[in-house]
Design an enzyme around this catalytic site. Structure first.
Site, short mmCIF file in Angstrom:
data_model
loop_
_atom_site.label_atom_id
_atom_site.label_comp_id
_atom_site.label_asym_id
_atom_site.label_seq_id
_atom_site.Cartn_x
_atom_site.Cartn_y
_atom_site.Cartn_z
N TYR A 110 0.90 -1.24 0.11
CA TYR A 110 0.06 0.04 0.03
C TYR A 110 0.96 1.19 0.07
O TYR A 110 1.73 1.32 0.89
CB TYR A 110 -0.92 0.04 1.20
CG TYR A 110 -2.29 -0.18 0.83
CD1 TYR A 110 -2.97 0.93 0.33
CD2 TYR A 110 -3.11 -1.11 0.92
CE1 TYR A 110 -4.32 0.59 -0.26
CE2 TYR A 110 -4.25 -1.61 0.65
CZ TYR A 110 -4.91 -0.42 -0.10
OH TYR A 110 -6.10 -0.68 -0.39
N GLU A 119 -0.38 4.97 -0.56
CA GLU A 119 -1.11 6.09 -0.98
C GLU A 119 -0.37 7.45 -0.95
O GLU A 119 0.59 7.54 0.11
CB GLU A 119 -2.39 6.31 0.08
CG GLU A 119 -3.51 5.28 -0.28
CD GLU A 119 -4.59 5.48 0.58
OE1 GLU A 119 -4.69 6.23 1.62
OE2 GLU A 119 -5.44 4.49 0.49
N ASP A 174 -6.81 11.98 -25.39
CA ASP A 174 -7.08 10.73 -24.94
C ASP A 174 -6.53 9.81 -26.10
O ASP A 174 -6.94 9.39 -26.93
CB ASP A 174 -8.31 10.42 -24.48
CG ASP A 174 -8.65 8.96 -24.07
OD1 ASP A 174 -7.62 8.14 -24.15
OD2 ASP A 174 -9.53 8.34 -23.54
N THR A 182 -3.80 4.84 -22.00
CA THR A 182 -3.62 3.37 -21.01
C THR A 182 -2.32 2.88 -21.61
O THR A 182 -1.76 3.31 -22.74
CB THR A 182 -4.74 2.38 -21.49
OG1 THR A 182 -5.13 2.43 -22.95
CG2 THR A 182 -5.99 2.85 -20.86
N LYS A 199 -2.58 -1.16 -24.42
CA LYS A 199 -3.02 -1.51 -25.87
C LYS A 199 -1.64 -1.42 -26.89
O LYS A 199 -0.83 -2.52 -26.54
CB LYS A 199 -3.85 -0.29 -26.31
CG LYS A 199 -5.11 -0.12 -25.50
CD LYS A 199 -6.33 0.75 -25.96
CE LYS A 199 -7.56 0.65 -25.13
NZ LYS A 199 -7.49 1.20 -23.98
N ARG A 204 -2.19 -3.16 -17.45
CA ARG A 204 -3.30 -2.76 -17.83
C ARG A 204 -3.19 -1.43 -16.76
O ARG A 204 -3.28 -1.76 -15.45
CB ARG A 204 -4.33 -3.52 -17.45
CG ARG A 204 -4.77 -4.76 -18.05
CD ARG A 204 -5.91 -5.40 -18.01
NE ARG A 204 -7.22 -4.37 -18.55
CZ ARG A 204 -7.64 -4.53 -19.63
NH1 ARG A 204 -7.28 -5.35 -20.59
NH2 ARG A 204 -8.62 -3.68 -19.92
#
Ligand code: DSN
Length: 449
Positions: free
Chosen positions: A57, A59, A236, A262, A265, A271
């Site tokens: 974790y 954050e 985008d 992203t 692709k 991902r």
């Protein structure tokens, strides 16, 4: 007990999931997968996804000054770990001394890879934490506008994305969305029409970049339109980020106020998604938009895999792959046209092309639709998705099929198909369709669904 839970391999713990995973690997190796939003991540990228970073974790963000450090400075462990011990930091968790280095490295490598249009890495503000494209776009909206403000993007039916203001997505539910379309005559972007709509709608954000429109936008024209109405320009480029990284198509970096994409692709990574801007003030807003605005803890295993992806994308092999991907898409579109199949948008200069399934008619003249075409292609081992094309009225009844040529990276000639692992040889095949169909008919006959 501990050994049972934590030290055994999947094949020892869950034979079903192990089989399913092997079968999926086999499916991916055997089929021609032509869904343009998919890709095949290199083995080393997948190793990082399964690395100990999956347990962390973290954050918060690495220290800001690492943005302008060279990779060598970021990787100077003695210096980085000393600083980590001596100073407080922006993370909410301890145990992130290596995570900080990994994320700083990923940001820096992304900045170096995507620097373009006279900007260099030091000019770019990068966020590598978005879990995927939709959260990245939503974080941008959260950062820049208020609910009820107007955004303007391409109509989903003409090639836009759900997060560009579709009424069934948060972007269309929270914001007032207006949509431009392609010019019905040319089936291509018409910048005069877009400028007229922008003047009328006065959006706060204009979105350029598409899921199935196959031509690379003119970023400068979009920027002029956005400036003329005081809107931010969001590019985008999820689909074409690999092409942009390889510099085989034009880049919106330094032109659009913000670029999102992203990484799974054409970029062939894990991902995840990235936000880049050349405006530091906006960058700070995007960081807050992502965390805590949109997400909690970042997926550090993905960020590590991104760091590797950005490095691989600088290779000669990656450049050749992207060049060939473009050539293959153009060749595919030309071959369809030569054989009398209508190609929506009349061609491509990216990694994807489509066909209009209405080009095919059954014996009684009934036109083929996208769903049936995709099902037929699946049966013969070509995996695609049905897709709307200009002229369609609903996403539920698409007339098109979309093809991407990322499978260039499978090489076809390069990949040797491995036989199924031994443990699967004795696997009894799933019930045949006919028996499934029989069971379904029985359920229906008994009043089931
Ligand atoms: N839905 C994806 C695509 O297939 O293009 C993008 O998010």
């Amino acid at each position: 007990m501990n050994a049972f839970l934590f030290d055994k391999h999947l094949s020892e713990l869950d034979l079903d999931l192990d089989k399913l995973t092997a079968l999926e690997g086999e499916r991916q190796a055997r089929r021609l997968i032509m869904i343009p939003s998919e890709s095949s991540a290199p083995l080393a990228v997948r190793e990082l996804l399964a690395s100990p970073y999956t347990n962390i974790y973290a954050e918060g963000y690495p220290r800001a000054e690492t943005r302008t450090m060279s990779q060598a400075e970021i990787l100077d462990y003695a210096c980085q770990l000393g600083t980590y011990r001596r100073h407080s930091d922006l993370r909410y968790y301890k145990g992130v001394e290596y995570v900080d280095i990994v994320e700083a490295l990923a940001r820096r490598r992304a900045a170096e890879l995507f620097a373009a249009n006279s900007l260099d890495a030091d000019d770019l503000w990068v966020n590598v934490q978005p879990l995927s494209g939709a959260p990245a776009n939503n974080a941008v909206y959260t950062a820049l506008i208020k609910p009820g403000d107007t955004i303007m993007g391409m109509d989903l039916l003409h090639g836009g994305h759900l997060t560009h203001g579709s009424p069934v997505n948060r972007s269309g539910l929270f914001y007032k969305a207006v949509h431009y379309t392609v010019n019905p005559q040319t089936e291509q972007l018409d910048y005069d029409m877009i400028a007229d709509l922008a003047r009328e709608a006065k959006p706060k954000i204009i979105v350029a970049g598409y899921s199935s429109y196959p031509w690379i936008p003119d970023w400068e024209k979009f920027k002029q339109i956005a400036e003329s109405v005081g809107a931010y320009l969001l590019a985008d480029v999820s689909h074409i980020s690999g092409l942009i990284a390889a510099k085989v198509c034009s880049s919106p970096i330094g032109i659009a106020d913000v670029v999102t994409f992203t990484t799974h692709k054409t970029l062939c990574g894990p991902r995840g998604a990235v936000i880049i801007t050349h405006d530091k003030e906006l960058g700070e807003k995007f960081d807050k938009g992502v965390f805590p605005g949109e997400q909690g803890g970042p997926h550090i295993n993905t960020i590590a895999a991104m760091a590797l992806t950005f490095e691989l994308a600088r290779s000669e092999e990656f450049l050749k792959l992207q060049q060939q991907t473009l050539k293959n898409a153009s060749a595919l579109a030309a071959a369809f046209q030569k054989n009398g199949v209508k190609v929506p948008y009349n061609g491509t200069d990216s990694h994807l092309t489509l066909i209009d399934c209405k080009s095919f008619r059954g014996p009684e003249g009934v036109p083929l639709n996208g769903d049936l075409a995709a099902r037929i292609l699946d049966l013969v081992g070509i995996v695609v998705n049905r897709n709307t094309i200009p002229g369609d009225r609903s996403a539920l009844s698409a007339s098109g099929v979309r093809f991407g040529t990322w499978l260039t990276n499978a090489g076809l000639w390069k990949r040797t198909l491995r036989p199924l692992p031994n443990r699967l040889q004795s696997y009894s095949a799933p019930p045949r369709l006919t028996s499934c169909a029989r069971k379904a008919a029985k359920r229906r006959a008994q009043g089931g669904f």
